[in-house]
Motif scaffolding. Structure first.
Motif, short mmCIF file in Angstrom:
data_model
loop_
_atom_site.label_atom_id
_atom_site.label_comp_id
_atom_site.label_asym_id
_atom_site.label_seq_id
_atom_site.Cartn_x
_atom_site.Cartn_y
_atom_site.Cartn_z
N ARG A 49 0.74 -1.17 -0.10
CA ARG A 49 0.05 0.00 0.09
C ARG A 49 0.99 1.32 0.01
N CYS A 50 0.54 2.29 -0.82
CA CYS A 50 1.20 3.24 -0.88
C CYS A 50 1.21 4.15 0.38
N ALA A 51 2.06 4.32 1.04
CA ALA A 51 1.98 5.21 2.48
C ALA A 51 1.71 6.89 1.96
N SER A 52 1.66 7.15 0.99
CA SER A 52 1.59 8.56 0.70
C SER A 52 0.03 8.73 0.33
N CYS A 53 -0.56 7.99 -0.55
CA CYS A 53 -2.04 8.22 -1.03
C CYS A 53 -2.79 7.00 -0.93
N GLY A 54 -2.16 5.81 -0.23
CA GLY A 54 -2.93 4.73 0.34
C GLY A 54 -3.39 3.91 -0.96
N VAL A 55 -3.14 3.89 -1.99
CA VAL A 55 -3.72 3.06 -3.02
C VAL A 55 -2.83 1.85 -2.94
N LEU A 56 -3.63 0.57 -3.29
CA LEU A 56 -2.92 -0.83 -3.24
C LEU A 56 -2.28 -1.27 -4.50
N ALA A 67 7.68 1.83 -6.70
CA ALA A 67 7.03 3.20 -6.68
C ALA A 67 5.54 3.00 -6.81
N CYS A 68 4.94 4.01 -6.20
CA CYS A 68 3.44 4.28 -6.55
C CYS A 68 3.31 4.75 -7.95
N ALA A 69 2.17 4.06 -8.50
CA ALA A 69 2.02 4.51 -10.16
C ALA A 69 1.14 5.89 -10.22
N ARG A 70 0.39 5.94 -9.04
CA ARG A 70 -0.46 7.10 -8.98
C ARG A 70 0.39 8.23 -8.58
N CYS A 71 0.87 8.24 -7.46
CA CYS A 71 1.60 9.52 -6.81
C CYS A 71 3.19 9.55 -6.80
N ARG A 72 3.88 8.27 -7.38
CA ARG A 72 5.17 8.38 -7.57
C ARG A 72 5.88 8.18 -6.15
ZN ZN Z 1 0.64 6.65 -3.93
#
Ligand code: ZN
Length: 333
Positions: free
Chosen positions: A224-231, A238-243
């Motif tokens: 889970r992204c610790a910044s935006c919460g997306v799984l 890296a998170c594909a949504r917020c990097r």
């Molecule tokens: Zn994210």
């Protein structure tokens, strides 16, 4: 097996197949498409001035394009195969040798290496003829795949004047598959020899280690992204949504549905059972993962089928997430 090797070697030096003259001369169109596909940017293949600056008389063909000039094409190859009368005696040495090897149980084939020698650069307008001979058959060798014989064919490429321009040696291993060999000698084989090979190991990295460690502890952990919460799954840095590179994990409930699936029938690989249903499971948390389905008739698998996690220790070192249909639901036998 002296009898077999003598019989095989009797064909050495014989024509391996029919001689074949290329349908088109060496030409710029095929060269241009080939170098584009290969990403080869050497200008001597497409620019006469650049070729002359390198000491050639004009454009030359890429040496490794050799085989492309004598390929008949898919349809012609299939039609040539179909035109052979069923049960007709083999005409050429390669077929005769393969028939003998088949009879002796050396039924599997793997290409091992291909060597090409170039006598001169091919130039636009060259029209080649390729003729193959069965060059050699090795004595029986023990290989990791099984015992077998290496069969080498040599193809000589000549130009319109009959002068040699290139030679290609193509070597294959005709082998007796390990499993078949074990069956035949079942009495002699030790349990160690007869045990199926283990499942392929996943490549464990610092990005995905948590996932396999979680499964070993019986838990399905999703990144889970610790910044935006997306799984996200499969695990990645890296998170594909917020990097963001910051992440933690959540434990999935293990409840989900079949989002898509395949039932694998072929090719069959030793450690797996077939038919093998494999699903993309949509977890109720919202992300998806690919997993084997267990405890289900492969014919009954359907999209939308409710499934539940089953953590399976497939051997001493490997624990995987699999899914089992939830009983009492639609389509469950
Ligand atoms: Zn994210």
């Amino acid at each position: 097996m002296t009898g077999l090797i003598d019989a095989l070697r009797a064909f050495e030096g014989e024509a391996a197949g029919p001689a074949f003259t290329m349908p088109d001369p060496v030409n710029q169109v095929m060269i241009r498409h080939w170098v584009e596909a290969m990403g080869d940017e050497n200008p001597v293949y497409v620019d006469a001035g650049a070729a002359r600056a390198e000491g050639f008389d004009g454009i030359v063909a890429p040496p490794t394009m050799l085989q492309a000039w004598v390929m008949r094409g898919y349809r012609a190859t299939v039609e040539a195969e179909a035109a052979r009368a069923p049960g007709a005696p083999a005409r050429f040495a390669q077929d005769k040798v393969f028939a003998l090897l088949d009879e002796a149980g050396f039924t599997s084939v793997v290409a091992t290496n291909c060597d090409q020698e170039y006598r001169r650069p091919l130039v636009l307008g060259d029209r080649l003829t390729a003729a193959s001979v069965l060059e050699s058959v090795s004595p029986e060798k023990h290989t990791a795949l099984g015992d077998g014989h290496f069969v080498t064919t040599r193809t000589d490429f000549t130009d319109e004047a009959g002068s040699p321009v290139a030679t290609m040696r193509f070597r294959i291993l005709r082998f007796r598959p390990r499993a078949a060999a074990a069956d035949e000698t079942a009495g002699a084989a030790t349990p160690e020899d007869r045990r199926p090979p283990p499942r392929p190991r996943p490549a464990i990295t610092q990005d995905n280690a948590f996932f396999f460690e979680g499964l070993a502890a019986g838990r399905l952990l999703i990144q889970r992204c610790a910044s935006c919460g997306v799984l996200r799954h499969p695990p990645r840095p890296a998170c594909a949504r917020c990097r963001s590179f910051e992440w933690d994990t959540v434990e999935a409930s293990g409840r989900g549905t079949v989002f898509s699936y395949v039932v694998v029938h072929h090719p069959q690989v030793a450690p797996f059972d077939y038919p093998l249903p494999i699903a993309v499971v949509e977890l109720e948390e919202g992300t998806r993962l690919v997993a084997d389905l267990v405890g289900v008739d492969p014919a009954a698998v359907h999209i939308g089928m409710p499934v539940a996690l089953e953590v399976v220790a497939v051997d001493d070192e490997l624990t995987l997430a699999m899914f089992r249909p939830v009983h009492g639901t639609r389509g469950e036998p």
